[in-house]
Design an enzyme around this catalytic site. Structure first.
Site, PDB file in Angstrom:
ATOM      1  N   LYS A  90       0.860  -1.187   0.000  1.00 13.85           N
ATOM      2  CA  LYS A  90       0.000   0.000   0.000  1.00 13.85           C
ATOM      3  C   LYS A  90       0.891   1.229   0.000  1.00 13.85           C
ATOM      4  CE  LYS A  90      -4.538   0.894   0.548  1.00 13.85           C
ATOM      5  NZ  LYS A  90      -5.690   0.111   0.129  1.00 13.85           N
ATOM      6  N   GLY A 192     -23.984   4.428   4.791  1.00 10.73           N
ATOM      7  CA  GLY A 192     -23.132   4.986   3.738  1.00 10.73           C
ATOM      8  C   GLY A 192     -23.589   4.504   2.381  1.00 10.73           C
ATOM      9  N   VAL A 193     -24.078   5.430   1.530  1.00 12.60           N
ATOM     10  CA  VAL A 193     -24.572   5.028   0.208  1.00 12.60           C
ATOM     11  C   VAL A 193     -23.724   5.691  -0.881  1.00 12.60           C
ATOM     12  CG1 VAL A 193     -26.879   4.360   0.894  1.00 12.60           C
ATOM     13  CG2 VAL A 193     -26.442   6.766   0.373  1.00 12.60           C
ATOM     14  N   GLY A 194     -22.414   5.457  -0.822  1.00 12.13           N
ATOM     15  CA  GLY A 194     -21.473   5.988  -1.807  1.00 12.13           C
ATOM     16  C   GLY A 194     -21.210   4.987  -2.915  1.00 12.13           C
ATOM     17  N   VAL A 196     -19.920   2.111  -3.030  1.00 11.94           N
ATOM     18  CA  VAL A 196     -20.292   0.717  -2.774  1.00 11.94           C
ATOM     19  C   VAL A 196     -21.719   0.632  -2.223  1.00 11.94           C
ATOM     20  CG1 VAL A 196     -19.742  -1.416  -1.551  1.00 11.94           C
ATOM     21  CG2 VAL A 196     -17.890   0.120  -2.250  1.00 11.94           C
TER      22      VAL A 196
HETATM   23  P1  NAD Z   1     -17.500   6.600  -0.713  1.00 11.39           P
HETATM   24  O1  NAD Z   1     -16.701   7.731  -0.179  1.00 11.39           O
HETATM   25  O2  NAD Z   1     -17.888   6.590  -2.152  1.00 11.39           O
HETATM   26  O3  NAD Z   1     -18.861   6.444   0.126  1.00 11.39           O
HETATM   27  C1  NAD Z   1     -18.929   6.565   1.504  1.00 11.39           C
HETATM   28  C2  NAD Z   1     -20.281   7.174   1.840  1.00 11.39           C
HETATM   29  O4  NAD Z   1     -20.409   7.167   3.259  1.00 11.39           O
HETATM   30  C3  NAD Z   1     -20.427   8.615   1.365  1.00 11.39           C
HETATM   31  O5  NAD Z   1     -21.680   8.772   0.732  1.00 11.39           O
HETATM   32  C4  NAD Z   1     -20.342   9.424   2.662  1.00 11.39           C
HETATM   33  O6  NAD Z   1     -21.119  10.613   2.622  1.00 11.39           O
HETATM   34  C5  NAD Z   1     -20.885   8.438   3.679  1.00 11.39           C
HETATM   35  N1  NAD Z   1     -20.472   8.629   5.058  1.00 11.39           N
HETATM   36  C6  NAD Z   1     -19.287   9.083   5.537  1.00 11.39           C
HETATM   37  N2  NAD Z   1     -19.294   9.068   6.890  1.00 11.39           N
HETATM   38  C7  NAD Z   1     -20.488   8.567   7.266  1.00 11.39           C
HETATM   39  C8  NAD Z   1     -21.111   8.294   8.520  1.00 11.39           C
HETATM   40  N3  NAD Z   1     -20.464   8.533   9.658  1.00 11.39           N
HETATM   41  N4  NAD Z   1     -22.344   7.762   8.532  1.00 11.39           N
HETATM   42  C9  NAD Z   1     -23.012   7.525   7.381  1.00 11.39           C
HETATM   43  N5  NAD Z   1     -22.487   7.773   6.156  1.00 11.39           N
HETATM   44  C10 NAD Z   1     -21.246   8.298   6.109  1.00 11.39           C
HETATM   45  O7  NAD Z   1     -16.686   5.274  -0.316  1.00 11.39           O
HETATM   46  P2  NAD Z   1     -16.868   3.826  -0.932  1.00 11.39           P
HETATM   47  O8  NAD Z   1     -15.912   3.641  -2.052  1.00 11.39           O
HETATM   48  O9  NAD Z   1     -18.326   3.549  -1.135  1.00 11.39           O
HETATM   49  O10 NAD Z   1     -16.313   2.933   0.269  1.00 11.39           O
HETATM   50  C11 NAD Z   1     -17.063   2.714   1.437  1.00 11.39           C
HETATM   51  C12 NAD Z   1     -16.274   1.860   2.404  1.00 11.39           C
HETATM   52  O11 NAD Z   1     -15.937   0.621   1.785  1.00 11.39           O
HETATM   53  C13 NAD Z   1     -14.928   2.466   2.826  1.00 11.39           C
HETATM   54  O12 NAD Z   1     -14.640   2.035   4.135  1.00 11.39           O
HETATM   55  C14 NAD Z   1     -13.942   1.835   1.862  1.00 11.39           C
HETATM   56  O13 NAD Z   1     -12.631   1.796   2.395  1.00 11.39           O
HETATM   57  C15 NAD Z   1     -14.518   0.441   1.751  1.00 11.39           C
HETATM   58  N6  NAD Z   1     -14.147  -0.256   0.521  1.00 11.39           N
HETATM   59  C16 NAD Z   1     -14.471   0.266  -0.684  1.00 11.39           C
HETATM   60  C17 NAD Z   1     -14.136  -0.426  -1.847  1.00 11.39           C
HETATM   61  C18 NAD Z   1     -14.509   0.100  -3.218  1.00 11.39           C
HETATM   62  O14 NAD Z   1     -14.495  -0.682  -4.174  1.00 11.39           O
HETATM   63  N7  NAD Z   1     -14.875   1.383  -3.371  1.00 11.39           N
HETATM   64  C19 NAD Z   1     -13.462  -1.657  -1.755  1.00 11.39           C
HETATM   65  C20 NAD Z   1     -13.146  -2.178  -0.495  1.00 11.39           C
HETATM   66  C21 NAD Z   1     -13.502  -1.460   0.639  1.00 11.39           C
END
Ligand code: NAD
Length: 369
Positions: A90, A192-194, A196
């Protein structure tokens, strides 16, 4: 910085490196931007160390290094458990504050040159704080960016693949907890609805699950809740919602000594990295009768898809989906082993990682003889 503070800092960096069980840390101070760059190479038993590049400010350089080391070790586990032939690595670019425009591009080019100078011993992609566009800049200076950025176009957005993998993990969890893997009628609380959480919520809605969604971004939350006719909850309440599955898909450490007594679910299964504040929380969940799908197994879908594309750039969507869906079978086995020993699935997943690494070491030793 005072002499005392700088001595303390050096001692901390030194102490971290001395105490690490990884292979090496490549460190560079980027004077032009005032950033520290750390490339942590944890383990190359299964293949070359590979992991994302995280770019953000940290309280101190040592905190950046600590994050790089912790995340690199996590990648060793993630690749091993998913059966992808990569090692754990990393990179962290610990910036002093926001770096934008040309200054950002130049920083990314210098970082790319550093990666290139490692001669292929480290492969990388995007992570927290870096975008596909950023990685395209890095790829101008190195051949070792994964995910198709090198050709100028992005082949893969990992989010939907990670979401598909979480659904596969959820099916394994539902089957173990309720005897049926069908999400229909199950109440799932998604935090969290980002990238993923949103595609996961869509998959669950299509499968007939009842959803409760939370996000700190109210606009994003309302739009998705409207689209899926889902209920919403406040970000600080979602973990305590009465439901079948709590799916943390935002931040880490939401499952901890204080929150576990408040959880009102049967299963914890989501995409967030480092969902547990400490390993002991896995045992606390087990004692509370809550099934835990280890995060690095449940969220490996994006990594699996990247790994497949790195091996064969022409792999089609169905091929990628089939490999991501294999998370179901991996977790079935992890859960079965854990149930036999009456322990948290975290321990069974760890043993699986150890077995895979031991087998890799044996094979490497045999090929050298
Ligand atoms: P993202 O930033 O696109 O989405 C995160 C969402 O969570 C955002 O909409 C944000 O507003 C919201 N959020 C932040 N703090 C919050 C809280 N306290 N309560 C509720 N909502 C909150 O991130 P992502 O890519 O969707 O990843 C989400 C998680 O999954 C992270 O922990 C990331 O490390 C993990 N992850 C992601 C991937 C990937 O493919 N993107 C792969 C493995 C792990």
């Amino acid at each position: 910085m005072s002499e005392r503070a700088s001595a303390d800092e050096a001692a901390t960096l030194e102490g971290l490196i001395q105490g690490w069980d990884g292979m090496a840390v490549v460190t560079r101070f980027d004077a032009e931007s005032g950033s520290w760059v750390f490339v942590a190479l944890h383990d190359d038993t299964l293949g070359r160390p590979t992991g994302g590049t995280r770019l953000k400010p940290y309280a101190s350089p040592a905190e950046g290094l600590r994050d790089a080391m912790r995340l690199a070790a996590g990648m060793t586990e993630k690749w091993a458990v998913a059966g992808v032939p990569f090692g754990g690595g990393k990179a962290v670019i610990a910036v002093p504050g926001p770096v934008e425009g040309e200054a950002r591009k130049e920083l990314l080019h210098r970082y790319g040159a550093l990666v290139e100078s490692l001669g292929g011993t480290f492969g990388t992609g995007e992570d927290l704080g870096t975008t596909p566009e950023d990685m395209a800049e890095v790829a101008r200076a190195t051949r070792h960016v994964l995910g198709g950025h090198g050709g100028g176009g992005l082949l893969l957005d990992p989010g939907p693949f990670t979401a598909r993998g979480v659904l596969a993990a959820m099916r394994a969890s539902l089957a173990r907890a309720f005897g049926s893997d069908d999400p229909a009628g199950r109440r799932v609380a998604v935090q969290g609805v980002g990238d993923v959480g949103a595609p996961l919520a869509r998959l669950l809605a299509a499968a007939g699950a009842e959803l409760v969604l939370a996000d700190t971004d109210g606009g994003r939350l309302d739009a998705l809740a409207g689209e899926l006719s889902a209920q919403t909850a406040a970000p600080d309440e979602i973990a305590a919602i009465a439901c079948d599955v709590y799916a943390p898909c935002a931040i880490g450490a939401t499952v901890n000594q204080a929150s576990i007594p408040r959880l009102a679910c049967r299963i914890v299964c989501g995409s967030a990295n480092n969902q547990l504040a400490e390993d002991a929380d896995a045992d606390r969940l087990h004692r509370a009768g809550i099934l835990y799908a280890p995060d690095y197994v449940a969220n490996a879908g994006g990594a699996i898809a990247f790994g497949r594309l790195a091996a064969d750039a022409s792999a089609g969507r169905d091929d990628l989906y089939a490999r991501v869906d294999a998370i179901r079978g991996i977790l079935d086995e992890v859960f079965a082993e854990a149930a036999e020993r009456d322990e948290s699935p975290l321990h069974a997943a760890r043993r699986r990682v150890e077995r895979t690494l031991a087998e890799g070491r044996r094979r490497r030793g045999a090929s050298r003889r």
